[in-house]
Design an enzyme around this catalytic site. Sequence first.
Site, PDB file in Angstrom:
ATOM      1  N   ASP A 194      -5.942   2.445  -3.834  1.00 12.61           N
ATOM      2  CA  ASP A 194      -7.427   2.080  -2.986  1.00 12.61           C
ATOM      3  C   ASP A 194      -7.376   3.385  -2.139  1.00 12.61           C
ATOM      4  O   ASP A 194      -8.374   3.566  -1.504  1.00 12.61           O
ATOM      5  CB  ASP A 194      -7.193   0.684  -1.980  1.00 12.61           C
ATOM      6  CG  ASP A 194      -6.124   0.888  -1.215  1.00 12.61           C
ATOM      7  OD1 ASP A 194      -5.337   1.661  -0.935  1.00 12.61           O
ATOM      8  OD2 ASP A 194      -6.087  -0.488  -0.309  1.00 12.61           O
TER       9      ASP A 194
ATOM     10  N   SER B  13       1.097  -1.168  -0.119  1.00 15.22           N
ATOM     11  CA  SER B  13       0.042   0.101   0.050  1.00 15.22           C
ATOM     12  C   SER B  13       0.757   1.357  -0.125  1.00 15.22           C
ATOM     13  O   SER B  13       1.702   1.333  -0.939  1.00 15.22           O
ATOM     14  CB  SER B  13      -0.938  -0.016   1.223  1.00 15.22           C
ATOM     15  OG  SER B  13      -1.838   0.788   0.990  1.00 15.22           O
TER      16      SER B  13
ATOM     17  N   ASP C 203      -2.257   6.011  -3.990  1.00 14.03           N
ATOM     18  CA  ASP C 203      -0.972   5.257  -3.640  1.00 14.03           C
ATOM     19  C   ASP C 203      -0.698   4.074  -4.592  1.00 14.03           C
ATOM     20  O   ASP C 203      -1.356   4.107  -5.542  1.00 14.03           O
ATOM     21  CB  ASP C 203      -1.458   4.822  -2.256  1.00 14.03           C
ATOM     22  CG  ASP C 203      -2.654   3.756  -2.074  1.00 14.03           C
ATOM     23  OD1 ASP C 203      -3.508   3.644  -3.139  1.00 14.03           O
ATOM     24  OD2 ASP C 203      -2.798   3.338  -1.049  1.00 14.03           O
TER      25      ASP C 203
END
Length: 462
Positions: free
Chosen positions: A254, A106, A250
């Site tokens: 998401d 992430s 990112d």
Amino acid sequence: MTLIKSISGIRGTIGGRPGDNLTPLDAVKFAAAYGTWLKKQSENNRLKVVIGRDARLSGKMIQDLVSATLSGLGIDVVDLGLSTTPTVEIAVPMEKADGGIILTASHNPKQWNALKLLNAKGEFLSGADGKEILEIAESDDYNFAEVDKLGTVLVHDAYIDIHIDEVLNLDLVEKEKIKEAGFTVVVDGVNSSGGLAVPALLKELGVRVIELYCEPNGEFPHNPEPLKEHLTDIMEKVKEEEADFGIVVDPDVDRLAFISENGEMFGEEYTLVACADYILSKQKGNTVSNLSSSRALRDVTVKHGGEYFAAAVGEVNVVTSMKANNAVIGGEGNGGIIYPESHYGRDALVGIALFLSLLAERKVSVSELRASYPAYFMSKKKIELTPDLDVDAILAGIEKHYTDEEVTTIDGVKIDFSDSWVHLRKSNTEPIIRIYTEAGAQLAADALADRFIEELSALAQK
């Protein structure tokens, strides 16, 4: 170097010693535990798992290891290659798969990677399921397939396009109005999957795209967490190009942040507020965010006649609450949009399409839109405690002291005052209490955080 095992998956830094970092051995072990867990859950003789990754440098290596491990368990793999988290989430049910794995850390820097695990609905696993997988990983209780029963690996590289089509087909995405508006947008794809997916979506909507860091080579040009201090390049580029606004995602797409036409942050917290404002103007209903998200969502929801619900921090908790309360939209204040008409997962592509629809309909600038919402400011601090202290007892002391206020204890302690709030959460991995506050001015939010740091310190010394 770090390896963190939790109920939501395993993440760590690449290299070093097994068990201390995310090494090839750790990737194989955890993939084997997940595959073994799937086999225990299913009565199917042949299982299928969808795998996708972001563009970070270790992604291909980890994906090859995970795919081979699942194949060794007799599980078929659908390999999406370079993809996004929400793309994998929609692909799982489309492929009628038994689960999915997203290889992404992430917003973490490039030395990190992770295995994020999905169920057959394409949603993150529950805490109980994640705990069971961790137990299997510790037991090393695996039963690999014989040679004639090895799984296959099927490469399917069209799912980003399929995902975009799904977004474009959502009823409330105003494709023609967006095209007529003639937007110019700068996109910062942080040299990962968003550099492919976001410009492709925008071009389908007739938006003129100025690409910044959209080559998916995994060389992140700045810290990939979409916070103001990391986004000076796009803030300057939006003004330089006289663009309508900027879009930042990112590495796994998401989380979503916007830059106003004046080069200022729209505010990650207000991504969800704006998208919810648009949905609620078309469809009456409820909303959900986590306890550490802005009160502005509650205000907008009430304005439209809906009811707002707060969930414990964590996407799976927000999704559970959304289903229980029939929420028409929800998410997290970090720029995560969850729109059930699409799927129950944070999705920046969905958020972009909804935001564009709102702008095209209202015919206002991004800064004007931001000014139309309640103005709140956040402070995020922490207090470090010695390991011998009973953090739960300290938080219980705070709760007892504020019984006259609106107190929520589903995730730490949150205290809602008339014009502000504070949320206190303990870390699961270290003796730290995180302190989140929100108020009508930044100085007030900072002062509230400092006040609770003093109160926590006083309780810790008793």
